[in-house]
Structures are given as structure tokens and as C-alpha cells.
Scaffold this motif. Sequence first.
Motif, PDB file in Angstrom:
ATOM      1  N   LEU A 178      12.760 -14.310  18.909  1.00 41.85           N
ATOM      2  CA  LEU A 178      14.269 -14.475  19.733  1.00 41.85           C
ATOM      3  C   LEU A 178      14.927 -13.371  19.586  1.00 41.85           C
ATOM      4  N   ALA A 179      15.900 -13.164  18.240  1.00 37.79           N
ATOM      5  CA  ALA A 179      16.824 -12.197  17.787  1.00 37.79           C
ATOM      6  C   ALA A 179      15.685 -10.508  18.413  1.00 37.79           C
ATOM      7  N   ALA A 185      15.412  -9.664  21.828  1.00 37.02           N
ATOM      8  CA  ALA A 185      16.364  -9.553  22.197  1.00 37.02           C
ATOM      9  C   ALA A 185      17.017  -7.927  22.802  1.00 37.02           C
ATOM     10  N   TRP A 186      16.765  -7.911  21.203  1.00 38.88           N
ATOM     11  CA  TRP A 186      16.771  -6.210  21.375  1.00 38.88           C
ATOM     12  C   TRP A 186      15.500  -5.567  21.623  1.00 38.88           C
ATOM     13  N   SER A 202      14.330  -6.852  25.501  1.00 45.05           N
ATOM     14  CA  SER A 202      14.814  -7.489  26.515  1.00 45.05           C
ATOM     15  C   SER A 202      15.480  -9.169  26.156  1.00 45.05           C
ATOM     16  N   PRO A 203      17.181  -8.503  26.714  1.00 38.58           N
ATOM     17  CA  PRO A 203      17.868  -9.586  26.256  1.00 38.58           C
ATOM     18  C   PRO A 203      17.334 -11.199  27.150  1.00 38.58           C
ATOM     19  N   SER A 204      17.151 -10.844  28.378  1.00 40.59           N
ATOM     20  CA  SER A 204      17.006 -11.705  30.048  1.00 40.59           C
ATOM     21  C   SER A 204      15.086 -12.159  29.117  1.00 40.59           C
ATOM     22  N   ALA A 217      13.918 -12.142  26.742  1.00 39.88           N
ATOM     23  CA  ALA A 217      14.791 -13.633  24.682  1.00 39.88           C
ATOM     24  C   ALA A 217      15.329 -15.051  25.441  1.00 39.88           C
ATOM     25  N   ALA A 218      15.925 -14.397  26.307  1.00 38.67           N
ATOM     26  CA  ALA A 218      17.294 -15.852  26.923  1.00 38.67           C
ATOM     27  C   ALA A 218      15.432 -16.403  27.857  1.00 38.67           C
TER      28      ALA A 218
END
Length: 591
Positions: A144-145, A148-149, A151-153, A155-156
Motif C-alpha cells: 500500500l505504501a 500510494a507513491w 496514486s494515493p487514491s 492505494a486508499a
Amino acid sequence: MSILALARPRWRSLAPGVALGALSGLSAVLLLGLSAYLITRAAEQPPILYLGLLVVGVRAFALSRAFFRYLERLSSHDAAFRTLSTLRVGLVERLMPLAPAGLADRGRGDLLSRLVRDVDQLLDLPTRVIQPLVSSGVVVLATLAGLAWFSPSAAAALAVLLALALVAGTWLNARISGSAERRTAALRGQLADEVADLATDVEVLLAYGAADEHIRRVERADATLRTAELRASAGAGVVSAVLTGLTGAAVLAMLLLAVPGLQPSAPLGPEFVLSPGTVDGPVLAVLALVPLAVFEVAAAVPAAWSARRRVRASAARIAELTEQSRPEEIPADDGDDDGDDAGAVAVAGAPPAVGVLLELEGVTVRWPGQQAATAGPVDLRLAPGERALVTGPSGSGKSALAQALVRLLEHEGSCRLDGVEIRELSPAAVRRRVCLIEQRAHLFDATVRANLSFAHPEGPERCADSQLWEALEAVGLGEWARARDGLDTRVGREGALVSGGQAQRIAVARGLLSRAEVLVLDEPTAHVDPELGDQLIRDLLGAAAGSGMSDGSRSVILMSHAPVPQELVDHHRHLTVAQPFRSSERIESHI
């Protein structure tokens, strides 16, 4: 300390397996992600030189995934098996002071299931519960980390769907299979009980036409266990379906979130750099395929929670067996040994009567759970070399008295060995000097040598063949052994290859090798034809009293419901039935 705590390896032993499991999971995720990126970039037909690092990475992660997985299995199972061996020995040591009377109410099959299958089930605690939970958690968080690098959305969204999958999968598995998984261990023990009873008593059941009914009981127990296991499998199937569906939903969500912000991919070259927050074609492929690997790793969590329920159920069954309080009718055995018998006898106490080896005054014995005395009161003075006969009908307490003489049961009254109360001696010290030969003495599925030599007080390795032959000759089995394979003659499982009389003679030979000063023979003719019983009694009494002791001073106590010629014994005591009670044969059948 709880059973689960004993089954958990130390973190120093468990940590390498957890770390290697996390590396294997990360390799699987990176393999899929890098493969997607490589294939997409290769479709753009860049110079092959710029794809070299990606090719090497795919090969490295393909190899490291299997490599780390192998090392993780090796490390975690090594830690678990080392803990399991210590745990199994510890559990047996906890049970030994309770046997045989304290385990009489346990079925033999169920007892065996607890000590073998349930103990083996504890192996799942480090390998299928702790290691998967920790390593999958590390892999999911790291993935997930990384996402997130880019695309944060995305990953969320993946984090939400993963949490939903884990919660829903674990809850559904518990609702569908939880009860069945907790019952499986007990049902397996019930089935083992029925099968063991059928296998042990098949001849009697066939003789009385009761075999078919017992077979139906086995079939019912098997059907109940099979139903529970199918219910548990159904829960696993539902969880797999839920995870598969949410995996597809995660892939779709990643595409829906990433496609609107899709940018043209920059050509590979010396100046190429992956920028955070940039989603191009190759990165989109990574975002779409990585959830497949992440959900595969996360699927271990519901399975681990299911394994945890099974482990807890097995631990509860073991704890029920080992943590039961010791009945007051069973002597305490703290494992300490008095060491030298002579030193043990020298403790302060009543001075020994002249010429008396074993002295009983008002001795009464009762089985655990019995309110009234099972045997006694008994008064007896036995000098070295003398023979005593204890008679009485079945249920009069002969076997209870025999077990009290070797500290398997507690007694009331006074029982002195060389003037010392046997309560003041450790059970091991008493058993070195008083040897009990039960009416169904156990014979191992091994050779005559193996069945005899372990009784030598200095250990099997110090037992010479000449001593074994001397014991066999004393009990009248020398010629029988020579006509076969000598000391290498096999006796079969529980003595299946020898007759009842031969089994008793082997058991007495074992007692002779122990060099005990008192031999207690409990119903030696119980499983022998009546016409052979008298001669067997004469042979056994003669062998027991006249062999193995340099001064011929071994004493013998014979328990028998059958008449014995009075000229063979020096003392005679008769027991009567005080109250109905469980026969010792019921106890022996469960050991």
C-alpha cells in the motif's frame, strides 16, 4: 503457563521464519508488478538495452519468491518441531503421575487422539497462525505504501477493499465454520474411541453377535465428524469466493481511479525517471495487476484465524487432560528420586521388625472417586524369601492393593519397607524394590531382547545376553526361545505372537531382571487355560523366588482369584467385596 504459551516458540526462533515469509510475499508482489511493467514497456519497442534491468528484476524476484518460501518453511517448521518435541515430553511427564487410575475415565482412543492429533494441531500455531498474520500484514502495508507513491487514491481504495475482504472473510468463516471447527477435535476423539474399542474387543463382539451394532456406532461417529469437516470446508469455500469477488472489484476500482488521470508514458532513455503521482500506461498495468498478488497474500488472514480456532480447541482438550487436579487417592510424584535405596531406608522412622522385609498393618485402598475402601484392611508380615497369597473374588480389591504396593495408588494404614513407611520414599525408590507384574502386562511389538532388557536397573545397554537367557531359563522359556530366533524372536503387538502363559512368563522374566526384592504377581493365570494355570503358578512362583537374587531372598506376593496349593505359599490373606466398583481391567483397557 498455558498450553498455547508452551506451544509458541521463542521469538528468537520464530523471527527468521516471519521475516522470510514477508520477503517471499514481497517477492510475489514485486514479481507481478515488475512483470506487468516489463510487458507494457516492451510493447512500446524501446531499445532492448533499457529493458535489461527489468528483465533481471523479473528473474530475481521469480527465484527469490520460491527461495524465501523454502527457507521460511524450513525455519518456521524447525522452530515449531523443536517446541513440539519439548511440549510432547512435558505433557507425557504431566500425565505419568496420573496413570493408570487417574485416567480410567478416559477412553483409550480419545486419550491417544489428545496426545497425538491434538498435540500435532498445536504445530499450526507458529506455522499457520502467527507467521501468516505477521508476514501478510508486513506485505500488505509495504505494498500500500508503494502504490500510494504512484496514486494515493488508488492505494486508499485498495486498503478499504482489503479491510472489507479481511473483515467479511473472517466473520463469514467464523459464522459458517466456527462451531464445526471447535467441535472437530472432540468428534475426532470420539471416533478414535469407537474404533479403538472395536479393534480391541472385536473377538468378543463377534462371539456375542454385537459387532454389527458397534460398527454402526463407528459409522455414526464417522458421519458426524465428516459433517463437521464438510461444514468447516464450506466456510473456507465461501471465504474464497468472497475474496475472489473483491479481488475483481479491487482491479476495477484501480482502473476507474487511475484511468482519468492517465498520462502519456515517457520514452525510456538515459534521462528517464519515475515521478511520484504520475500514472502512465505501464504504471496503470501495475496498479491493475498488483491487487491480484496482494489479495493472494491477504487470503492467509481468514485461514489463519480459522487455524487459530482449531488450535485453541485442541489446546483446551489438552489442558482438560493435563491440568486436572490429582485425586487424593493417587500419590504425589514430584519427580524427585531418593537415589540410593540404602540411604533412603536409613531415614528416621519405626525400627524394622527383625527378619521382616514388607509389613502391612491395617492397609486399605480405594480407587479415585470411591467413597469406601476397595481393598482391606490387610495385615501382613513378609520376610525375605517368603511367599504370600492374596485371594478374593473379582472386585474385592486385589489389583488395587497391588498398585498401592508400588505407589500407583495411595493407601491408608501402615505399609513399611524395611521399617520405613513407603510414603517417605519416592515412588521411583519403591518401584526399584517392589515390582508389579500386571495380569495383562504390556509386551512391545519388538523382540524378546527388547522386551526384557529395558527392565535392567542399569539400562538396556548394560544387560548382557547371558542375563537374558538366565531369566528365560528361570521362567521355562529357554527351550521355546532356542527353537525360534533366540533373543531376536518377535512377540508381536501386545504379545499377539505368543500365548497368554508365555506372555506372563516373559513378564516375570522382566521382573527378575529388575532385581526387585519383592515381586507382586497380579492374576497371572487370568488369561490362561485352567488346566495350565496350576503348572504356570508353580513355575512362576519358583522362578520369582529362586532366580536373580544371590541369596534367594526375593519375596513374592501373588494375587489370585483361583485356588493355589497351600504348600506353595507361606501366608494367605482373603479379601471380600466391600462394594461394587470398577474393575481394574477397565483401567488397563485405557492405558
